[in-house]
Scaffold this active site. Structure first.
Site, PDB file in Angstrom:
ATOM      1  N   ASP A 110     152.166  73.656 133.388  1.00  0.00           N
ATOM      2  CA  ASP A 110     151.177  73.796 132.323  1.00  0.00           C
ATOM      3  C   ASP A 110     150.642  75.221 132.338  1.00  0.00           C
ATOM      4  OD1 ASP A 110     148.940  73.052 130.397  1.00  0.00           O
ATOM      5  OD2 ASP A 110     149.809  71.092 130.808  1.00  0.00           O
ATOM      6  N   HIS A 179     151.552  75.176 126.396  1.00  0.00           N
ATOM      7  CA  HIS A 179     151.182  74.846 127.782  1.00  0.00           C
ATOM      8  C   HIS A 179     152.074  75.606 128.754  1.00  0.00           C
ATOM      9  CE1 HIS A 179     148.214  71.729 126.891  1.00  0.00           C
ATOM     10  NE2 HIS A 179     149.027  71.304 125.935  1.00  0.00           N
ATOM     11  N   GLU A 241     150.592  70.186 121.335  1.00  0.00           N
ATOM     12  CA  GLU A 241     149.505  71.155 121.237  1.00  0.00           C
ATOM     13  C   GLU A 241     150.025  72.600 121.176  1.00  0.00           C
ATOM     14  OE1 GLU A 241     145.959  68.560 123.331  1.00  0.00           O
ATOM     15  OE2 GLU A 241     147.166  69.851 124.625  1.00  0.00           O
TER      16      GLU A 241
END
Length: 431
Positions: A110, A179, A241
């Protein structure tokens, strides 16, 4: 105990317990394992201790025949935001096995850390495996404490083998194209800037991988090494995301999904990837809402239901100000037990709880947030038919919490946190 191979549903078993002995019938190795787990439960909490206390154990006579509702009964463990040691991961595997959960979705990378050793790219762990500080709670303050760690290939092989012996498949996740700040800090050429720092904040970073051919080759190598370690038929690639993502980023995700298919694996992505055209058949983690799962099934993808509104176990357990980590929505034990997936049909592989670790900086915090809600979730994942919380609660209190005590799990008490588990006014930090 007499163990017999018979025709039963996948992972199913039948126990016949009489004064003369126990007959365990099963259709596969997982069924045998779960039958033994049920015997362990029937023997009482002392059967869950690491060593015998010298007390005699007894089990009631009767017949138990059982098999699971879903083939995918999963739990995600985020080891990227806050690293969990190999020993802690093995312990978590034991806890999943005790609840007859069969998938560990291991979130390895991440913005805040890269936890997977790749020999071709050593800076992923030497640089990307460490950050100088971490955000405290959600207010932006930093603790100034270095944090890091990573798993060697042999560490991960050991975790995989340990889990397999307990009927658990480890599904690894390398998150792309967002990420990815840890990878970008290690190899800035993967992005569009000259340098990056590992993110010490939580939330959604706008830094994305540059969707070039060289970046694609880099991650093909990363995933190829992943495949050497993880035999899981499903390999997760994230895709969630990604603010500012372009068609080229979407193509990048599709090409890596196709690469996994060419290697004989099924790619798994979060439900944002449904915006990408031309995807091969995938497993979609429906986390934003259940409607996304229905869309995925209609598009020909398999679905694992894991909605934030119901099964995110990093979210607070009550609205009381003493809760140590007051983030997210309130998901009480009763809420989790009452959850019923809206999706059904052949495309639904199963359900998964999520333990994201932004605010879980120790194994004690993981215990507190995961249990006993994960125990309630395990029953949702295994058992068909109507459920009654008023029937479940005394079983949990009188029988299962003593098992967790024997296992050394620091769960949240049913009537609220212990004094040492409450928060002293700083979000996200224990007393």
């Amino acid at each position: 105990m007499d163990v017999r191979a018979v025709s039963l549903p996948a992972e199913g078993y039948r126990l016949e317990i009489s004064p003369s002995g126990v007959v365990l019938s099963c259709g596969d190795a997982a069924g045998e394992f779960y039958g033994r787990q049920t015997l362990r439960q029937l023997a009482g909490p002392d059967a869950f201790r690491a060593a015998s206390l010298g007390r005699s154990l007894s089990i009631p006579c009767g017949v138990v025949e059982d098999h699971p509702r879903f083939g995918w009964r999963g739990c995600l463990l985020d080891v990227a935001r806050h690293f969990r040691t190999k020993a802690e991961v093995l312990r978590f595997v034991d806890l999943l096995a005790a609840h007859k959960l069969n998938v560990l979705n291991l979130h390895l990378t991440d913005d805040q850390g890269w936890r997977f050793e790749v020999p071709s790219f050593p800076r992923l762990t030497s640089v990307g495996g460490w950050r100088p500080s971490s955000m405290v709670g959600s207010g932006g303050a930093q603790d100034g404490r270095p944090h890091g760690g990573f798993y060697t290939g042999d560490d991960l092989r050991e975790i995989v083998a340990y889990a397999a012996s307990r009927a658990i498949t480890v599904v690894p996740e390398i998150d792309i194209p967002g990420h990815a700040r840890a990878a970008l800090a290690a190899y800035p050429s993967l992005g569009t800037e000259s340098s990056y720092e590992i993110w010490t904040a939580w939330g959604i970073s706008t830094s994305l991988l540059s969707p070039t051919e060289s970046t694609l080759d880099f991650f093909r190598t990363v995933f190829d090494h992943l495949l050497e370690i993880f035999p899981s038929p499903v390999i997760a690639l994230g895709g969630d995301e990604t603010p500012g993502a372009t068609d080229e980023h979407r193509k990048f995700v599709r090409q890596l999904a196709e690469h996994l298919v060419s290697r004989g694996r099924t790619p798994m992505g979060w439900d944002e990837v449904l915006d990408i055209g031309g995807l091969p058949p995938m497993v979609i983690g429906s986390w934003q809402n259940e409607t996304a799962g229905q869309q995925a099934a209609s598009a020909g993808h398999d679905v694992v239901i894991c909605p934030e509104q119901h099964v995110y176990l990093d979210h607070r357990q009550s609205a009381h100000p003493d809760e140590p980590i007051p983030v997210g929505m309130v998901h009480t034990l009763e809420d989790v037990y009452a959850y019923e997936p809206a999706l059904s049909g052949p495309r639904l592989r199963g359900v998964q709880a999520q333990v994201w670790s932004e605010h879980l900086d120790s194994v004690r915090r993981v215990d507190y947030m995961a249990f006993p809600r994960l125990s309630a979730f395990a029953e949702v994942a295994w058992s068909s038919g109507p459920r009654d919380y008023e029937e479940f609660l005394p079983r949990l209190r009188d029988h299962h919490l003593p098992r967790l005590d024997a296992l050394g799990v620091e769960y949240r008490p049913l009537d609220g946190p212990h004094p040492w588990q409450t928060r002293p006014g700083v979000p996200g930090r224990p007393r």
